[in-house]
Design an enzyme around this catalytic site. Structure first.
Site, PDB file in Angstrom:
ATOM      1  N   PHE A 156       4.328   7.116 -12.801  1.00  0.00           N
ATOM      2  CA  PHE A 156       3.522   8.190 -12.656  1.00  0.00           C
ATOM      3  C   PHE A 156       2.511   8.227 -11.584  1.00  0.00           C
ATOM      4  CE2 PHE A 156       4.854   7.215 -17.165  1.00  0.00           C
ATOM      5  CZ  PHE A 156       5.603   8.338 -17.518  1.00  0.00           C
ATOM      6  N   LEU A 157       2.771   7.582 -10.365  1.00  0.00           N
ATOM      7  CA  LEU A 157       1.769   7.333  -9.394  1.00  0.00           C
ATOM      8  C   LEU A 157       1.954   8.566  -8.511  1.00  0.00           C
ATOM      9  CD1 LEU A 157       3.505   6.164  -6.446  1.00  0.00           C
ATOM     10  CD2 LEU A 157       3.614   4.151  -8.038  1.00  0.00           C
ATOM     11  N   GLU A 159       1.211  10.125  -4.673  1.00  0.00           N
ATOM     12  CA  GLU A 159       1.045   9.586  -3.323  1.00  0.00           C
ATOM     13  C   GLU A 159      -0.462   9.958  -2.970  1.00  0.00           C
ATOM     14  OE1 GLU A 159       3.650  11.151  -0.856  1.00  0.00           O
ATOM     15  OE2 GLU A 159       5.462  10.831  -2.269  1.00  0.00           O
ATOM     16  N   ASN A 230       6.608  15.360 -15.453  1.00  0.00           N
ATOM     17  CA  ASN A 230       6.768  16.092 -14.118  1.00  0.00           C
ATOM     18  C   ASN A 230       6.907  17.672 -14.374  1.00  0.00           C
ATOM     19  OD1 ASN A 230       5.825  14.042 -12.590  1.00  0.00           O
ATOM     20  ND2 ASN A 230       7.851  13.709 -11.587  1.00  0.00           N
ATOM     21  N   GLY A 275      -2.996  28.253  -6.168  1.00  0.00           N
ATOM     22  CA  GLY A 275      -2.891  28.226  -4.579  1.00  0.00           C
ATOM     23  C   GLY A 275      -1.370  28.310  -4.268  1.00  0.00           C
ATOM     24  N   GLY A 279       4.460  20.872  -3.718  1.00  0.00           N
ATOM     25  CA  GLY A 279       5.184  20.388  -2.879  1.00  0.00           C
ATOM     26  C   GLY A 279       5.701  18.900  -3.202  1.00  0.00           C
ATOM     27  N   CYS A 282       8.566  15.003  -5.958  1.00  0.00           N
ATOM     28  CA  CYS A 282       8.792  14.786  -7.201  1.00  0.00           C
ATOM     29  C   CYS A 282       9.152  16.152  -8.014  1.00  0.00           C
ATOM     30  CB  CYS A 282       7.876  14.182  -8.129  1.00  0.00           C
ATOM     31  SG  CYS A 282       7.972  12.166  -7.443  1.00  0.00           S
ATOM     32  N   LYS A 285      12.375  18.374  -7.236  1.00  0.00           N
ATOM     33  CA  LYS A 285      13.637  17.278  -7.265  1.00  0.00           C
ATOM     34  C   LYS A 285      13.647  16.948  -8.873  1.00  0.00           C
ATOM     35  CE  LYS A 285      13.333  12.978  -6.232  1.00  0.00           C
ATOM     36  NZ  LYS A 285      13.911  11.786  -7.148  1.00  0.00           N
TER      37      LYS A 285
END
Ligand code: UDX
Length: 452
Positions: A156-157, A159, A230, A275, A279, A282, A285
């Site tokens: 569940f990290l 970036e 997600n 906003g 993007g 994850c 997809k």
């Protein structure tokens, strides 16, 4: 414990470095030899804060290789963390996953081995990987074949805060149909579950973290947890963006609305920033893959579908707002602040900036852009796109009819807006993230527009 990790992308590399840091013997494998050569020389192929420091600290426990024969035989636990990029239908491409499973099957030594799906894979992939492993072992001499158990351990990290999320996660999810496999994973993660490792100075343990909850479940549930998490986050963002549309019409302030609902502990304050939408690699997809899986079972997922539609409409709204303000777009010059899909990464996958740049180029706009770290990658990955990149925001603003803040890099908050306004043909700024100080910009002579 002896661990092998297949794939050294964001997930594989972060997992490998963190497991080595907490004391396991980790061998990271990637079939890309140039990447492995670079990693052996201490060069990190991705931008992720603190990863190089942690890699150095963990290096006594960490090896890199391109050879399955070197990585697999001694491993008790083998993580598959290869890419599962989307295909045009939305279903993920599982070619790398199947190659990895076959190679593990061919090189595994006798004994009990746990093969862990860390890549985000469709529900049911655990069983499929199990069958590929067994197939690959067929024909081996009696007594030399490993006994594989397949487990799912979704990541569940995020970036940009991948190490923090790996060392201090909200929860760890493990799923397997064999109790033995769950026990092995429990032992592996014990230092994180009990928070017994000494925290690195540059990644201090948050005061609120004492122990990490463990969700130990069956294979299919663990696989679905990842997609459901997600999809829920994605729709939370789309929900606040939908409310933003209405807020704009009725004269409400969406940031205040988000604060007001987020303080309800049943809702929670995170992932309510309105906003230009989400993007990254994850959400797009995984929501597409979830819809594709559901359709295989004859089901529609109208809520997830609506979240995706709304997200794509947010990009169009940027163009609509600019058109409304400038009346004509053809021949205009517009500057984008930020190219990465979010701050603290140079990742451009499904980046709103790239989509918006393309929409503007298609309408005959000259596009200029700035990003603190993603420019080089932008030129590498979007070589054909006619976007002029600049060294700083002042240079980007030169002759612009409008600026659009796309990525909320912290350094954009405190800029010399008076100087920037003077460089522009018309001092208009469209804040795509509700990030800038509207009053301060007005004092600097900028016309402030927000995307609600
Ligand atoms: C995400 C999930 O958070 C992570 O748990 C999962 O395993 C991988 O996918 P990531 O893609 O790295 O992580 O980025 P994240 O921080 O979740 O942001 C995704 C996108 O949503 C970004 O474009 C961000 O700008 C946008 N976002 C996020 C919003 O538009 N509003 C918000 O309130 C939060």
């Amino acid at each position: 414990m002896q661990v092998a990790i297949i794939g050294t992308g964001y997930v594989g590399l972060t997992t490998g470095v963190c497991l080595a840091f907490i004391g396991h013997q980790v061998c990271c494998l990637d079939t890309d030899e140039a990447k492995i050569r670079a990693l052996k020389a201490g060069k990190i192929p991705i931008y992720e804060p603190n990863l190089s420091e942690l890699l150095e600290e963990a290096s006594p426990n960490l090896r890199f290789t391109s050879s399955y024969a070197e990585a697999i035989p001694s491993a008790e636990i083998i993580f598959i963390a290869v890419g599962t990029p989307p295909t045009p239908s939305g279903a993920p491409n599982l070619e790398y996953l199947s190659q990895a499973a076959r190679s593990i099957g061919q090189h595994g030594a006798a004994g009990f081995k746990v093969v862990v799906n860390k890549s985000t894979v469709p529900i049911g992939s655990g069983n499929w990987v199990g069958s590929l492993l067994r197939e690959a072992c067929e024909g081996r001499e009696a007594g030399t074949s490993p006994e594989f158990a397949v487990a799912s351990n979704p990541e569940f990290l995020r970036e940009g805060s991948a190490l923090h999320d790996s060392l201090y996660p909200d929860r760890i999810v493990i799923g397997a149909d064999e109790t033995r496999a769950l026990e092995v994973l429990y032992s592996l993660y014990r230092p994180i579950l009990d928070q017994t490792f000494s925290a690195p100075t540059y990644l201090p343990r948050p005061d609120t973290v004492y122990a990490v909850p463990l969700v130990s479940t069956d294979l299919a549930s663990a696989e679905l947890i990842k997609y459901a998490a997600n999809a829920f986050l994605a729709l939370k963002i789309s929900f606040i963006n939908e409310m933003g549309l209405l807020a704009e019409r009725v004269g409400a302030n969406i940031t205040e609305v988000a604060r007001g609902i987020g303080l309800d502990s049943r809702i929670g304050p995170r992932f309510l920033s309105a906003g230009i939408g989400w993007g990254g690699s994850c959400f797009g997809k995984d929501t597409a893959a979830l819809i594709a899986t559901a359709s295989e079972y004859g089901l529609n997922l109208p809520i997830v579908e609506a979240a995706r539609k709304l997200n794509s409409r947010q990009r169009d709204r940027v163009v609509e707002k600019l058109l409304h303000e400038l009346k004509i777009l053809k021949g205009r010059t517009i500057g984008l602040l930020g190219l990465a899909f979010k701050p603290n990464t140079d990742d451009l996958r499904e980046s709103p900036a790239v989509e918006i740049a393309q929409k503007l180029v298609d309408r005959g706009v000259r596009v200029r852009a700035h990003d603190p770290i993603a420019v080089e990658r932008f030129h590498r990955e979007h070589a054909g796109m006619p976007v002029q990149t600049c060294e700083n925001v002042c240079e980007t603003a030169e002759g612009c009819d409008a600026l659009v803040l796309v990525t909320e890099w912290s350094e954009y908050r405190d800029l010399d807006w008076e100087a920037i306004a003077k460089k522009m043909r018309t001092p208009v700024i469209l804040d795509g993230r509700h990030f800038l100080d509207r009053d301060k910009l007005a004092r600097a002579g900028m016309r402030y527009l927000a995307i609600s």
